[in-house]
Design a protein around this motif. Structure first.
Motif, PDB file in Angstrom:
ATOM      1  N   VAL A 118       0.740  -1.114  -0.046  1.00 22.40           N
ATOM      2  CA  VAL A 118      -0.012  -0.013  -0.124  1.00 22.40           C
ATOM      3  C   VAL A 118       0.739   1.214  -0.038  1.00 22.40           C
ATOM      4  CG1 VAL A 118      -1.743   1.248   1.379  1.00 22.40           C
ATOM      5  CG2 VAL A 118      -1.916  -1.138   0.922  1.00 22.40           C
ATOM      6  N   GLU A 119       1.971   1.236   0.902  1.00 21.84           N
ATOM      7  CA  GLU A 119       2.854   2.471   0.834  1.00 21.84           C
ATOM      8  C   GLU A 119       3.325   2.643  -0.396  1.00 21.84           C
ATOM      9  OE1 GLU A 119       6.624   3.995   3.373  1.00 21.84           O
ATOM     10  OE2 GLU A 119       6.093   2.052   3.445  1.00 21.84           O
ATOM     11  N   LEU A 171       0.034   6.527   2.378  1.00 16.09           N
ATOM     12  CA  LEU A 171      -0.824   5.672   3.248  1.00 16.09           C
ATOM     13  C   LEU A 171       0.365   4.389   3.770  1.00 16.09           C
ATOM     14  CD1 LEU A 171      -3.935   4.688   1.176  1.00 16.09           C
ATOM     15  CD2 LEU A 171      -3.715   6.425   2.975  1.00 16.09           C
ATOM     16  N   HIS A 172       0.038   4.185   4.942  1.00 17.07           N
ATOM     17  CA  HIS A 172       1.202   3.093   5.568  1.00 17.07           C
ATOM     18  C   HIS A 172       0.224   2.117   6.433  1.00 17.07           C
ATOM     19  CE1 HIS A 172       4.467   5.904   4.996  1.00 17.07           C
ATOM     20  NE2 HIS A 172       3.711   6.852   5.489  1.00 17.07           N
ATOM     21  N   HIS A 178       1.017  -4.323   7.756  1.00 17.40           N
ATOM     22  CA  HIS A 178       0.573  -5.535   7.581  1.00 17.40           C
ATOM     23  C   HIS A 178       0.085  -6.082   6.155  1.00 17.40           C
ATOM     24  CE1 HIS A 178      -3.784  -4.145   8.190  1.00 17.40           C
ATOM     25  NE2 HIS A 178      -4.172  -5.150   7.600  1.00 17.40           N
ATOM     26  N   PHE A 179       0.028  -5.114   5.135  1.00 14.66           N
ATOM     27  CA  PHE A 179      -0.208  -5.115   3.819  1.00 14.66           C
ATOM     28  C   PHE A 179       1.301  -5.077   3.373  1.00 14.66           C
ATOM     29  CE2 PHE A 179      -4.724  -4.711   2.135  1.00 14.66           C
ATOM     30  CZ  PHE A 179      -5.270  -5.033   3.266  1.00 14.66           C
ATOM     31  N   ASP A 180       2.105  -4.052   3.725  1.00 14.59           N
ATOM     32  CA  ASP A 180       2.986  -3.524   3.015  1.00 14.59           C
ATOM     33  C   ASP A 180       4.181  -4.767   3.059  1.00 14.59           C
ATOM     34  OD1 ASP A 180       1.633  -1.226   2.630  1.00 14.59           O
ATOM     35  OD2 ASP A 180       2.927  -0.279   4.180  1.00 14.59           O
ATOM     36  N   GLY A 181       4.407  -5.295   4.042  1.00 14.44           N
ATOM     37  CA  GLY A 181       5.457  -6.403   4.131  1.00 14.44           C
ATOM     38  C   GLY A 181       5.213  -7.564   3.123  1.00 14.44           C
ATOM     39  N   LYS A 182       3.956  -7.826   3.228  1.00 12.42           N
ATOM     40  CA  LYS A 182       3.386  -9.138   2.311  1.00 12.42           C
ATOM     41  C   LYS A 182       3.807  -8.557   0.803  1.00 12.42           C
ATOM     42  CE  LYS A 182       0.222 -11.295   5.408  1.00 12.42           C
ATOM     43  NZ  LYS A 182       0.289 -10.311   6.767  1.00 12.42           N
ATOM     44  N   GLY A 183       3.643  -7.329   0.628  1.00 11.80           N
ATOM     45  CA  GLY A 183       3.627  -6.835  -0.826  1.00 11.80           C
ATOM     46  C   GLY A 183       5.107  -7.021  -1.166  1.00 11.80           C
TER      47      GLY A 183
END
Length: 277
Positions: free
Chosen positions: A117-118, A125-126, A129-134
């Motif tokens: 997302v970031e 947006l931060h 828990h989404f960003d790491g998986k991305g």
């Protein structure tokens, strides 16, 4: 048994991994190697009774991860950000599995991923828990691991826990606080993950190299409230909370979840038709 390929399943005693392990066992197309940190817990023993090979593993232990993947055809990978709330740790865990899958030559990885997302929002947006998986998704592909990412939306089960309706202080009704305005939000039952992942493992040529956004349906907050009203026999209404107000609710992940809802309002790609196939 000797003729069937082995699928290793991380988090086999959890919600996603448990659904996947059971679906693969029911299909009888693969041998299931179910991974858990405690092989004596009831859910592990249940999987063993269903025919799974239950193996002790820890995503922070390189030797155990390598042993768990050795000889496997494929693997289902799920990591749990909320266990430690560290994006960096989740990325390290995911990259360890990716490196090991590459080293051992696994033919198909199905990764429970999400969008970065970031990156997609240009840093506005931060949602860790989404960003790491991305970030892990991109790493799998960058090193040439044959991988499919399955991106789950909101679990329907969350409406019974984190987002359960709250009684209104000034009336005989309940409110549902989802800061989505009139934008529909995708939902999916975690219990159905297994059937989808099993289908993906059975059709590698169709799904390797792709990110698949799952969704059973997309409903507005009021439509979710209407479903809950019928199920609970109580009047449930949209609380009409904004992301700004949600971010000020004071619990630990409030700001992160507010940004998550802002991302949801950008309408990420989830394919209801493909999911139902």
């Amino acid at each position: 048994m000797a003729n069937r390929k082995v699928i290793t399943v991380f988090g086999a005693t959890g919600a996603q991994g448990g659904s996947v392990a059971k679906a693969l066992l029911e299909s009888k197309h693969f041998v299931v190697r179910a991974l858990t940190r405690d092989v004596t817990r009831p859910k592990a023993l249940e999987l063993q009774g269903l025919g799974a090979e239950v193996v002790k593993c820890d995503l922070d232990d390189k030797a155990l991860v390598e042993a768990a993947l050795k000889g496997a055809y494929g693997v289902f990978v799920v990591t749990n950000f909320w266990e430690h709330c560290s994006k960096d740790k989740e990325v390290c865990q995911g990259k360890l599995v990716a490196d090991t899958a590459k080293l051992l030559g696994l033919k198909h990885v199905v990764y429970s991923g999400l969008e970065n997302v970031e990156q997609l929002s240009g840093g506005k947006l931060h949602v860790p828990h989404f960003d790491g998986k991305g970030e892990v998704e991109e790493y799998f592909w960058s090193i040439g691991v044959p991988m499919t990412s399955v991106r789950l939306p909101v679990y329907f089960e969350t409406f019974l826990t984190t987002w359960k309706p709250a009684k209104a202080p000034d009336g005989d009704y309940y409110t549902l606080a989802l800061p989505m305005g009139d934008v529909p939000m995708h939902g999916f039952s975690v219990a159905d993950v297994g059937a989808v992942v099993s289908s993906i493992f059975n059709s590698p040529e169709e799904f390797i190299g792709k990110a698949v956004g799952l969704s059973a349906e997309a409903l507005t907050t009021q439509q979710y409230a209407d479903v809950l009203s019928k199920s609970l026999g109580k009047d449930v209404r949209d609380a009409k909370i904004t992301p700004e107000a949600y971010g000020r609710l004071g619990f630990r992940a409030a700001k992160e979840l507010a940004d998550m809802f802002r991302f949801f309002q950008m309408k990420p790609d989830h394919d209801v038709k493909l999911t139902h196939l």
